[in-house]
Design a protein around this motif. Structure first.
Motif, short mmCIF file in Angstrom:
data_model
loop_
_atom_site.label_atom_id
_atom_site.label_comp_id
_atom_site.label_asym_id
_atom_site.label_seq_id
_atom_site.Cartn_x
_atom_site.Cartn_y
_atom_site.Cartn_z
N SER A 39 -10.81 33.80 -62.68
CA SER A 39 -10.08 33.58 -63.93
C SER A 39 -8.97 34.62 -64.09
N CYS A 40 -7.80 34.15 -64.48
CA CYS A 40 -6.64 35.03 -64.63
C CYS A 40 -5.70 34.48 -65.69
N ASP A 41 -4.69 35.26 -66.02
CA ASP A 41 -3.71 34.86 -67.02
C ASP A 41 -2.44 34.37 -66.34
N LEU A 42 -2.06 33.16 -66.64
CA LEU A 42 -0.90 32.50 -66.06
C LEU A 42 0.39 33.32 -66.11
N PRO A 43 0.73 33.96 -67.24
CA PRO A 43 1.99 34.70 -67.28
C PRO A 43 2.08 35.83 -66.26
N ASP A 44 0.95 36.38 -65.85
CA ASP A 44 0.96 37.48 -64.89
C ASP A 44 1.57 37.07 -63.56
N PHE A 45 1.56 35.79 -63.25
CA PHE A 45 2.05 35.29 -61.96
C PHE A 45 3.32 34.45 -62.10
N VAL A 46 3.37 33.60 -63.11
CA VAL A 46 4.53 32.73 -63.29
C VAL A 46 5.76 33.52 -63.74
N TYR A 47 5.56 34.48 -64.61
CA TYR A 47 6.71 35.26 -65.10
C TYR A 47 7.46 35.95 -63.96
N PRO A 48 6.81 36.73 -63.08
CA PRO A 48 7.57 37.34 -61.99
C PRO A 48 8.17 36.31 -61.02
N ALA A 49 7.49 35.20 -60.82
CA ALA A 49 8.03 34.17 -59.95
C ALA A 49 9.28 33.53 -60.57
N ALA A 50 9.24 33.29 -61.87
CA ALA A 50 10.40 32.74 -62.57
C ALA A 50 11.56 33.73 -62.55
N LEU A 51 11.27 35.01 -62.69
CA LEU A 51 12.33 36.02 -62.58
C LEU A 51 12.98 35.98 -61.20
N ALA A 52 12.19 35.77 -60.16
CA ALA A 52 12.73 35.68 -58.81
C ALA A 52 13.69 34.50 -58.68
N VAL A 53 13.36 33.38 -59.33
CA VAL A 53 14.26 32.22 -59.34
C VAL A 53 15.53 32.59 -60.09
N SER A 54 15.38 33.21 -61.25
CA SER A 54 16.53 33.58 -62.08
C SER A 54 17.48 34.52 -61.35
N LYS A 55 16.93 35.45 -60.60
CA LYS A 55 17.74 36.45 -59.90
C LYS A 55 18.24 35.97 -58.53
N ASN A 56 17.96 34.70 -58.22
CA ASN A 56 18.34 34.11 -56.92
C ASN A 56 17.72 34.83 -55.74
N GLU A 57 16.56 35.44 -55.95
CA GLU A 57 15.81 36.02 -54.84
C GLU A 57 15.10 34.94 -54.04
N VAL A 58 14.89 33.80 -54.69
CA VAL A 58 14.37 32.59 -54.07
C VAL A 58 15.26 31.44 -54.51
N ASP A 59 15.18 30.33 -53.79
CA ASP A 59 16.02 29.18 -54.12
C ASP A 59 15.41 28.28 -55.18
N ARG A 60 14.10 28.14 -55.13
CA ARG A 60 13.38 27.28 -56.08
C ARG A 60 11.98 27.83 -56.28
#
Length: 152
Positions: A39-60
């Protein structure tokens, strides 16, 4: 192309399957977690992944939680992230072709791996209709809203 993967415990198994699928399709994956079904909290993982998308560190990004909505709520609060939830390939196709989404959200409790694989394949292989003025105008309005209300 680099793809960020993230989710929570409810999406862990499906995330692992999709990671294999993407790598077999020739994409590089960056897994932001979780790394177990504990069991874990979704924001702990989705937030940094979304930041990576925002910063163009990943494509999608492809984010998988229980039903997909939690991931989309988090992702769409980040500047430059345009997330859609898809339960079938038709919706995935329109999310890319009409709205130029850069994040796909899936529900591990809602869809099975077979349909999820088809959704991912469709979303990854569908191009934005950038030559259709109707969709370009629509997406530009969405980008204007993003720029007006979200911080870089």
């Amino acid at each position: 192309m680099k793809i960020a993967l993230a989710g929570d415990h409810a999406g862990f198994r499906l995330k692992e399957e999709i990671k294999k699928q993407l790598e077999q399709m020739g994409y590089e994956t960056i897994d932001f977690g979780p790394f177990s079904e504990e069991s874990c909290d979704l924001p702990d993982f989705v937030y940094p992944a979304a930041l990576a998308v925002s910063k163009n560190e990943v494509d999608r990004g492809i984010f998988i939680d229980g039903v997909g909505y939690g991931s989309a709520l988090i992702a769409n609060k980040i500047y430059g992230v345009y997330a859609a939830i898809a339960q079938d390939p038709f919706v995935a196709s329109l999310a890319r072709s009409h709205s130029n989404t850069n994040v796909l959200c899936l529900g591990g409790k809602v869809i099975g791996s077979a349909i999820a694989n088809e959704i991912v394949k469709t979303w990854m292989n569908t191009n934005y209709l950038s030559n259709d003025k109707k969709y370009v105008n629509r997406v530009n309005k969405i980008i204007d809203i993003n720029n007006k209300h979200l911080k870089k």
